[in-house]
Write an enzyme that holds these catalytic residues in place. Structure first.
Site, mmCIF file in Angstrom:
data_model
loop_
_atom_site.group_PDB
_atom_site.id
_atom_site.type_symbol
_atom_site.label_atom_id
_atom_site.label_comp_id
_atom_site.label_asym_id
_atom_site.label_seq_id
_atom_site.Cartn_x
_atom_site.Cartn_y
_atom_site.Cartn_z
ATOM 1 N N LYS A 170 35.783 77.126 82.916
ATOM 2 C CA LYS A 170 36.841 78.008 82.419
ATOM 3 C C LYS A 170 36.695 79.322 83.182
ATOM 4 C CE LYS A 170 38.841 78.855 77.893
ATOM 5 N NZ LYS A 170 40.188 78.376 78.147
HETATM 6 N N1 PPE Z 1 43.353 73.420 79.148
HETATM 7 C C1 PPE Z 1 43.400 74.717 79.501
HETATM 8 C C2 PPE Z 1 43.903 75.074 80.841
HETATM 9 C C3 PPE Z 1 42.994 75.692 78.595
HETATM 10 O O1 PPE Z 1 43.045 76.975 78.954
HETATM 11 C C4 PPE Z 1 42.550 75.324 77.310
HETATM 12 C C5 PPE Z 1 42.125 76.373 76.323
HETATM 13 C C6 PPE Z 1 42.512 73.953 76.982
HETATM 14 C C7 PPE Z 1 42.910 73.027 77.936
HETATM 15 C C8 PPE Z 1 42.014 73.465 75.651
HETATM 16 O O2 PPE Z 1 40.611 73.646 75.512
HETATM 17 P P1 PPE Z 1 39.947 73.861 74.085
HETATM 18 O O3 PPE Z 1 40.314 75.214 73.625
HETATM 19 O O4 PPE Z 1 38.496 73.687 74.323
HETATM 20 O O5 PPE Z 1 40.488 72.821 73.177
HETATM 21 N N2 PPE Z 1 42.786 77.602 76.446
HETATM 22 C C9 PPE Z 1 42.223 78.806 75.843
HETATM 23 C C10 PPE Z 1 42.884 80.080 76.330
HETATM 24 C C11 PPE Z 1 44.242 80.395 75.827
HETATM 25 C C12 PPE Z 1 44.705 81.788 76.202
HETATM 26 O O6 PPE Z 1 45.934 81.991 76.324
HETATM 27 O O7 PPE Z 1 43.883 82.689 76.349
HETATM 28 C C13 PPE Z 1 42.177 78.699 74.334
HETATM 29 O O8 PPE Z 1 42.905 77.915 73.742
HETATM 30 O O9 PPE Z 1 41.372 79.416 73.740
#
Ligand code: PPE
Length: 304
Positions: free
Chosen positions: A158
């Protein structure tokens, strides 16, 4: 956004308005930093709990490892600091944002003496795609921006800079009147949302993108487990945009987005243009779990 009182910065709490960095902060110029997004929920009757904190901290450290950033704190310290940040701010629910970044020191793309700094902020953050989106579903559009290639960006991490691509896609589809972007991978298959993983349902079977080029979402993993426990079949397999168009149901998963139903893609209705039965069942199960109503998943909750 709703400000809180304090932010944890390099091991100490500082006032929200004083949690500032130098303009030559390396990450600000070149985008090499890593972050997490975590949610804490109020549990019925007895306090609050952070959802899957250990998994988020593990991913935080894995991202740092990929980015070759040496974390100056242990996982235990970070776990403790996440909870302390909630307590200090009097937050019984909210979103937590740990970030590790390269501070100022040298410029140029070969950071040398720049320290790895860590901050943890927390604030109240409601439904990411709107309360109505959570209930009635959102309208998504395939972005013209392709998601990362696995040898251009490190998709298991990330990484701060990875989100330029997300912002471009999000702005593009919002300008076109949609709520959220779906990005295709470099081979043209559906990858993920700008900040979410994606699932489709066809003939009672759930399908989600394999982890090759998408973030290994913790909500995605939770949904796979929940669906399995509900005796639903889940396949991790690439699918095309037209497979998404003809799905019976579709939904996004993410810490911020939680379980957000998708009711339309590119002007095509998905199913009945409203959240389908499987999406609703999974959404209900998810919210019960995060709010501590299902003891079977107690191991996923870290009490604050
Ligand atoms: N793909 C991406 C690209 C992504 O950023 C997230 C989380 C996910 C999948 C889902 O991952 P998880 O949260 O572990 O289920 N995105 C984070 C950032 C959002 C933002 O706008 O800032 C989040 O959901 O916290």
């Amino acid at each position: 956004m709703e400000k809180s009182k304090k932010i944890w910065l390099d091991g100490k709490f500082v006032d929200w308005d004083k949690a500032n960095v130098h303009v030559l902060t390396h990450t600000l110029h070149y985008g090499l930093g890593v972050f997490e997004g975590i949610r804490c929920y109020k549990c019925e009757g007895d306090g609050s709990a952070v959802f899957r904190l250990n998994e988020h901290t593990d991913r935080f450290f894995a991202s740092a490892h990929i980015a070759q950033m040496e974390m100056p704190f242990s996982k235990d310290v970070i776990n403790g600091a996440v909870k302390e940040t909630l307590r200090v701010n009097g937050l019984d629910e909210g979103y937590i944002r740990p970030i590790a970044f390269l501070g100022d020191g040298s410029m140029g793309i070969y950071p040398k003496e720049n320290p790895v700094r860590v901050a943890i902020a927390a604030w109240r953050w409601g439904a990411y795609l709107g309360e109505e989106g959570l209930k009635k579903g959102i309208r998504a559009k395939i972005s013209s921006f392709t998601r990362h290639h696995v040898n251009v960006s490190m998709t298991k991490a990330k990484i701060v800079g990875n989100y330029v691509n997300s912002i471009l896609a999000k702005r593009e589809v919002v300008a076109a009147g949609y709520d959220e972007a779906v990005l295709l991978d470099t081979d043209g298959y559906v990858a993920e949302g700008s900040g979410e993983n994606i699932f489709i349902v066809k003939d009672g079977i759930l399908k989600t993108t394999p982890l090759t080029s998408v973030l290994a979402g913790i909500t995605r993993d939770s949904v796979i487990r929940i669906a399995g426990d509900l005796s639903m079949k889940v396949i991790e397999q690439r699918f095309t945009r037209d497979e998404l168009y003809i799905a019976d149901e579709a939904f996004f998963t993410g810490t911020a987005a939680e379980i957000t139903p998708v009711r339309e893609v590119d002007g095509r209705k998905i199913g009945d243009n409203k959240p389908g039965p499987i999406t609703k069942q999974i959404q209900r199960a998810f919210f019960d779990i995060v709010k501590g109503k299902n003891k079977k998943y107690g191991a996923w909750l870290s009490r604050v």
